[in-house]
Design a protein around this motif. Structure first.
Motif, PDB file in Angstrom:
ATOM      1  N   UNK A 112       0.825  -1.182  -0.071  1.00 28.18           N
ATOM      2  CA  UNK A 112       0.029   0.090  -0.078  1.00 28.18           C
ATOM      3  C   UNK A 112       0.911   1.308  -0.030  1.00 28.18           C
ATOM      4  N   UNK A 113       0.569   2.021  -0.811  1.00 24.04           N
ATOM      5  CA  UNK A 113       1.119   3.358  -1.137  1.00 24.04           C
ATOM      6  C   UNK A 113       0.598   4.387  -1.954  1.00 24.04           C
ATOM      7  N   UNK A 114       0.940   5.651  -1.816  1.00 23.01           N
ATOM      8  CA  UNK A 114       0.459   6.690  -2.333  1.00 23.01           C
ATOM      9  C   UNK A 114       1.412   7.727  -2.799  1.00 23.01           C
ATOM     10  N   UNK A 115       1.243   8.346  -3.804  1.00 27.58           N
ATOM     11  CA  UNK A 115       2.185   9.678  -4.290  1.00 27.58           C
ATOM     12  C   UNK A 115       1.368  10.722  -4.744  1.00 27.58           C
ATOM     13  N   UNK A 116       2.349  12.016  -4.680  1.00 30.78           N
ATOM     14  CA  UNK A 116       1.800  13.075  -5.218  1.00 30.78           C
ATOM     15  C   UNK A 116       2.893  13.801  -5.948  1.00 30.78           C
ATOM     16  N   UNK A 174       3.606  10.435   3.778  1.00 30.55           N
ATOM     17  CA  UNK A 174       4.451   9.557   4.952  1.00 30.55           C
ATOM     18  C   UNK A 174       3.644   8.723   5.654  1.00 30.55           C
ATOM     19  N   UNK A 175       2.523   9.402   6.122  1.00 33.93           N
ATOM     20  CA  UNK A 175       1.632   8.547   6.900  1.00 33.93           C
ATOM     21  C   UNK A 175       1.136   7.154   6.390  1.00 33.93           C
ATOM     22  N   UNK A 176       0.969   7.122   5.034  1.00 32.74           N
ATOM     23  CA  UNK A 176       0.676   5.999   4.251  1.00 32.74           C
ATOM     24  C   UNK A 176       1.891   4.966   4.005  1.00 32.74           C
ATOM     25  N   UNK A 177       2.998   5.705   3.421  1.00 32.37           N
ATOM     26  CA  UNK A 177       4.056   4.853   2.912  1.00 32.37           C
ATOM     27  C   UNK A 177       5.087   4.445   4.183  1.00 32.37           C
ATOM     28  N   UNK A 183       2.216  15.965   1.719  1.00 35.49           N
ATOM     29  CA  UNK A 183       3.518  15.509   2.497  1.00 35.49           C
ATOM     30  C   UNK A 183       3.194  14.430   3.622  1.00 35.49           C
ATOM     31  N   UNK A 184       2.267  15.007   4.585  1.00 32.34           N
ATOM     32  CA  UNK A 184       1.781  13.988   5.565  1.00 32.34           C
ATOM     33  C   UNK A 184       1.047  12.953   5.320  1.00 32.34           C
ATOM     34  N   UNK A 185       0.223  12.994   4.218  1.00 37.68           N
ATOM     35  CA  UNK A 185      -0.549  12.053   4.147  1.00 37.68           C
ATOM     36  C   UNK A 185       0.520  10.796   3.288  1.00 37.68           C
TER      37      UNK A 185
END
Length: 250
Positions: free
Chosen positions: A93-97, A114-117, A110-112
């Protein structure tokens, strides 16, 4: 290696690489649990497709928002109640912007990430660590990224988070080794049908491929096969390592 009695949990299983990893383990005969965050209808369809394609009826799903510790704790308890153990955890599970670290881009993104990844990976490992350590067996494979090793422009948050996953892998490889629990990572490069590739304009793709030693993009199946290798007994003396799957780009 006989995978038929192995219980494999894959987070972020509804998209590209996660879906392929889940299908690959199912094809090997494992009891596979697909973790998902939002769309139950989507994950039900994916599970059904994997069952039909592989002939493996031991494929299930579990609501698993990796950023929510209580949901993670409950999900792994459900899995343990159902199967009695977890042999392999794949933290996918991971996200990116996309965007530079400048005042006009909010730090909330950024927080989202770091929180996910990072924290999402930690939450899942924390939830499964005690059962694995007590049974003195298990394999954890974290999905990192080439960007965590080289840094990618306008993906600074994602690159930083994946570098954190690589550092976490190194440390936990040492911490868990006395209990015969191995922790490794796979760092994919540019893989078809993923966010990193989607950011490359179509008219620039042919030039980009020339930078890759193998002159092509990778496939999610190739990542999945690397994950299963690291999780298998064939990699029994490998821990704390990050295996780069990038066609020679780096």
């Amino acid at each position: 290696m006989d995978w038929t009695e192995k219980v494999v949990v894959v987070t972020g299983a509804s998209k590209s690489i996660g879906k392929s990893i889940s299908a690959h383990f199912a094809d090997l005969g494992s009891k596979v649990v697909l973790g998902y965050r939002s769309s139950r209808d989507e994950i039900e369809q994916i599970v059904q497709e994997i069952k039909e394609t592989t002939g493996n009826s031991h494929v299930t799903f579990e609501k698993l928002d990796v950023t929510d510790r209580e949901i993670v704790k409950d999900a792994f308890q459900n899995i343990l109640d159902r199967h009695g153990k977890v042999d392999v955890l794949v933290n996918n599970a991971g996200i990116s912007y996309g965007g530079a670290l400048i005042p006009s881009n909010p730090l909330e993104k950024w927080e989202e990430i770091v929180d996910t990844n990072i924290m999402g990976t930690i939450n899942c490992i924390h939830a499964v660590s005690l059962p694995m350590l007590m049974q003195q067996s298990g394999s954890i494979v974290n999905i990192a990224s080439l960007s965590g090793l080289i840094g990618v422009e306008r993906l600074s948050a994602y690159s930083a988070s994946k570098a954190g996953v690589i550092g976490l892998t190194r440390s936990l490889g040492k911490e868990y080794a006395p209990f015969n629990v191995r922790v490794n990572a796979v760092a994919p490069g540019y893989i078809e049908d993923t966010g990193m590739v989607d950011r490359i304009p179509e008219n620039q793709m042919s030039e980009f491929k020339k930078k890759i030693a193998m002159k092509r993009l990778g496939s999610a199946k190739e990542v999945a096969e690397t994950v299963s290798f690291l999780a298998s007994e064939k990699a029994g003396y490998i821990t704390g390592q990050t295996l780069v799957v990038d066609g020679g780009l780096m």
